[in-house]
Write a protein that holds these residues in place. Structure first.
Motif, PDB file in Angstrom:
ATOM      1  N   LEU A 218      61.571  25.680  46.224  1.00  0.00           N
ATOM      2  CA  LEU A 218      60.995  27.094  45.934  1.00  0.00           C
ATOM      3  C   LEU A 218      60.980  28.069  46.965  1.00  0.00           C
ATOM      4  N   GLY A 219      60.841  27.454  48.246  1.00  0.00           N
ATOM      5  CA  GLY A 219      60.839  28.457  49.450  1.00  0.00           C
ATOM      6  C   GLY A 219      62.118  28.786  49.763  1.00  0.00           C
ATOM      7  N   ALA A 220      63.272  27.833  49.459  1.00  0.00           N
ATOM      8  CA  ALA A 220      64.756  28.399  49.592  1.00  0.00           C
ATOM      9  C   ALA A 220      65.026  29.260  48.562  1.00  0.00           C
ATOM     10  N   PHE A 221      64.489  29.406  47.202  1.00  0.00           N
ATOM     11  CA  PHE A 221      64.958  30.343  46.237  1.00  0.00           C
ATOM     12  C   PHE A 221      64.186  31.752  46.742  1.00  0.00           C
ATOM     13  N   ALA A 222      63.129  31.628  47.317  1.00  0.00           N
ATOM     14  CA  ALA A 222      62.220  32.959  47.769  1.00  0.00           C
ATOM     15  C   ALA A 222      63.343  33.533  49.042  1.00  0.00           C
ATOM     16  N   GLY A 223      63.474  32.687  49.923  1.00  0.00           N
ATOM     17  CA  GLY A 223      64.446  33.139  50.979  1.00  0.00           C
ATOM     18  C   GLY A 223      65.753  33.758  50.800  1.00  0.00           C
ATOM     19  N   VAL A 224      66.566  33.214  49.775  1.00  0.00           N
ATOM     20  CA  VAL A 224      67.648  33.574  49.369  1.00  0.00           C
ATOM     21  C   VAL A 224      67.542  34.809  48.757  1.00  0.00           C
ATOM     22  N   TYR A 225      66.402  35.222  47.887  1.00  0.00           N
ATOM     23  CA  TYR A 225      66.413  36.401  47.003  1.00  0.00           C
ATOM     24  C   TYR A 225      66.037  37.216  48.141  1.00  0.00           C
ATOM     25  N   LEU A 226      65.027  37.279  49.076  1.00  0.00           N
ATOM     26  CA  LEU A 226      64.878  37.987  50.221  1.00  0.00           C
ATOM     27  C   LEU A 226      66.141  38.535  50.962  1.00  0.00           C
ATOM     28  N   ALA A 227      67.015  37.582  51.042  1.00  0.00           N
ATOM     29  CA  ALA A 227      68.338  37.969  52.103  1.00  0.00           C
ATOM     30  C   ALA A 227      69.181  38.779  51.166  1.00  0.00           C
ATOM     31  N   LEU A 228      69.309  38.421  49.918  1.00  0.00           N
ATOM     32  CA  LEU A 228      70.184  39.184  49.031  1.00  0.00           C
ATOM     33  C   LEU A 228      69.845  40.498  48.722  1.00  0.00           C
ATOM     34  N   ARG A 229      68.175  40.614  48.521  1.00  0.00           N
ATOM     35  CA  ARG A 229      67.724  42.013  48.138  1.00  0.00           C
ATOM     36  C   ARG A 229      67.735  42.978  49.432  1.00  0.00           C
ATOM     37  N   LEU A 230      67.487  42.276  50.720  1.00  0.00           N
ATOM     38  CA  LEU A 230      67.152  43.060  51.875  1.00  0.00           C
ATOM     39  C   LEU A 230      68.592  43.223  52.864  1.00  0.00           C
ATOM     40  N   GLY A 231      69.393  42.164  52.639  1.00  0.00           N
ATOM     41  CA  GLY A 231      70.617  42.410  53.397  1.00  0.00           C
ATOM     42  C   GLY A 231      70.785  41.875  54.777  1.00  0.00           C
ATOM     43  N   SER A 232      71.799  42.160  55.405  1.00  0.00           N
ATOM     44  CA  SER A 232      71.997  41.772  56.678  1.00  0.00           C
ATOM     45  C   SER A 232      71.108  42.250  57.996  1.00  0.00           C
ATOM     46  N   ARG A 233      70.693  43.517  57.523  1.00  0.00           N
ATOM     47  CA  ARG A 233      69.635  43.932  58.567  1.00  0.00           C
ATOM     48  C   ARG A 233      68.429  43.144  58.726  1.00  0.00           C
ATOM     49  N   PHE A 234      68.056  42.864  57.372  1.00  0.00           N
ATOM     50  CA  PHE A 234      66.802  42.068  57.458  1.00  0.00           C
ATOM     51  C   PHE A 234      66.855  40.915  57.953  1.00  0.00           C
ATOM     52  N   ILE A 235      68.104  40.154  57.725  1.00  0.00           N
ATOM     53  CA  ILE A 235      68.450  38.792  58.213  1.00  0.00           C
ATOM     54  C   ILE A 235      68.579  38.745  59.785  1.00  0.00           C
ATOM     55  N   ARG A 236      69.106  39.948  60.255  1.00  0.00           N
ATOM     56  CA  ARG A 236      69.323  39.889  61.858  1.00  0.00           C
ATOM     57  C   ARG A 236      67.870  40.050  62.530  1.00  0.00           C
ATOM     58  N   VAL A 237      66.867  40.920  61.861  1.00  0.00           N
ATOM     59  CA  VAL A 237      65.592  40.855  62.548  1.00  0.00           C
ATOM     60  C   VAL A 237      64.845  39.493  62.319  1.00  0.00           C
ATOM     61  N   LEU A 238      65.070  38.749  61.242  1.00  0.00           N
ATOM     62  CA  LEU A 238      64.514  37.634  60.859  1.00  0.00           C
ATOM     63  C   LEU A 238      65.295  36.480  61.864  1.00  0.00           C
ATOM     64  N   PHE A 239      66.290  36.732  62.140  1.00  0.00           N
ATOM     65  CA  PHE A 239      67.221  35.793  63.101  1.00  0.00           C
ATOM     66  C   PHE A 239      66.729  35.955  64.619  1.00  0.00           C
ATOM     67  N   LEU A 240      66.583  37.174  64.809  1.00  0.00           N
ATOM     68  CA  LEU A 240      66.038  37.412  66.343  1.00  0.00           C
ATOM     69  C   LEU A 240      64.435  36.699  66.334  1.00  0.00           C
ATOM     70  N   ALA A 241      63.824  37.127  65.425  1.00  0.00           N
ATOM     71  CA  ALA A 241      62.532  36.502  65.493  1.00  0.00           C
ATOM     72  C   ALA A 241      62.391  34.882  65.296  1.00  0.00           C
ATOM     73  N   LEU A 242      63.149  34.350  64.725  1.00  0.00           N
ATOM     74  CA  LEU A 242      63.442  32.772  64.815  1.00  0.00           C
ATOM     75  C   LEU A 242      63.963  32.312  66.334  1.00  0.00           C
ATOM     76  N   LEU A 243      64.815  33.308  66.785  1.00  0.00           N
ATOM     77  CA  LEU A 243      65.254  32.664  68.074  1.00  0.00           C
ATOM     78  C   LEU A 243      64.207  32.838  68.871  1.00  0.00           C
ATOM     79  N   LEU A 244      63.262  33.705  68.991  1.00  0.00           N
ATOM     80  CA  LEU A 244      62.325  33.715  69.937  1.00  0.00           C
ATOM     81  C   LEU A 244      61.215  32.737  69.751  1.00  0.00           C
ATOM     82  N   PHE A 245      60.766  32.308  68.471  1.00  0.00           N
ATOM     83  CA  PHE A 245      60.006  31.415  68.065  1.00  0.00           C
ATOM     84  C   PHE A 245      60.604  30.196  68.549  1.00  0.00           C
ATOM     85  N   LEU A 246      61.729  29.691  68.575  1.00  0.00           N
ATOM     86  CA  LEU A 246      62.385  28.526  68.877  1.00  0.00           C
ATOM     87  C   LEU A 246      62.291  28.339  70.587  1.00  0.00           C
TER      88      LEU A 246
END
Length: 257
Positions: A218-246
């Motif tokens: 269910l979380g994966a469906f939500a994640g893919v929906y957000l990625a497809l709807r909001l596009g690469s700019r959103f994923i870039r921000v989320l990617f940087l946030a994840l790297l900082l978290f890691l």
């Protein structure tokens, strides 16, 4: 076995969040695994890892199915990459006892910092997509990428999806959306190799796996929906946030230990 209803609910929430993050930018295992370790203190790590792998395998299958409807996969490159990840993940699992994990953690920590600085500095990284040909050179490059990440996933694991996304963007010129979709396919190869060890050896708690698998999907469906709807700019921000978290989490762990 988990007896507390509160623990089961908490695992479901963490599994949903892990699936959402993992489907978009990878790294969801660092959300779910600590929760499983906390909820299952009486079980060996191999049992916890096996239980987790069933859930992430199911989430990977579901997210790939959704991505395929919107993203054109470069199959001639991705299939050899996934096969390489499958093979080397198995070798990585076999090598767990022979490579010091403390040393591996330091290497990963440095790589995460390097990736974060590079991605932050390159403002346009992953925002445009280059059409990749299925040439022998690109196939060979994919096999190398898949082998490296597959071996790492079998040996250590945290952030393997994020490393793949970075390699697809830097190595092939993918945008974040195509890189995320491609990374899920390659990760599926590594997860499958791990399950070929965990399931026959009895290292899966199936009732717990069923719960977290449903929530992870269910979380994966939500994640893919957000990625497809909001596009690469959103994923870039989320990617940087994840790297900082890691980076923060690994840095804290290394300092405490």
């Amino acid at each position: 076995m988990v007896t507390s209803v509160t623990d089961m609910i908490a695992l479901g929430v963490f599994a949903f969040c892990g699936g959402l993050i993992d489907a978009a930018v990878g790294g969801g295992g660092l959300i779910l695994l600590p929760a499983l370790i906390h909820a299952l203190p009486e079980y060996a790590l191999s049992m916890v890892f096996g239980t987790n792998k069933v859930a992430v395998w199911m989430a990977a299958i579901s997210s790939i199915g959704t991505y395929l409807k919107r993203v054109n996969m470069v199959w001639r490159v991705l299939l050899p990459t996934a096969l390489s990840a499958f093979v080397f993940a198995y070798f990585g699992a076999m090598s767990v006892a022979s490579i010091p994990k403390d040393s591996m953690q330091i290497v990963v920590f440095v790589l995460l910092i390097t990736m974060a600085i590079y991605t932050f500095h390159k403002k346009d990284l992953g925002l445009s997509h280059t059409k990749v040909e299925g040439s022998v050179r690109n196939m060979a490059k994919g096999v190398v990428f898949g082998g490296l990440i597959g071996f790492y996933d079998g040996l250590f694991g945290p952030g393997s999806g994020s490393f793949l996304i970075f390699l697809f963007i830097r190595g092939f010129g993918f945008d974040f959306l195509n890189a995320s979709a491609s990374a899920k396919l390659v990760n599926l190869g590594a997860f499958t190799a791990a399950l070929l060890f965990f399931i026959p050896s009895g290292n899966v708690l199936w009732k717990v796996s069923a719960l977290i698998a449903v929530c992870n999907v269910l979380g994966a469906f939500a994640g893919v929906y957000l990625a497809l709807r909001l596009g690469s700019r959103f994923i870039r921000v989320l990617f940087l946030a994840l790297l900082l978290f890691l980076i923060s989490r690994m840095g804290f762990t290394m300092l405490v230990v």
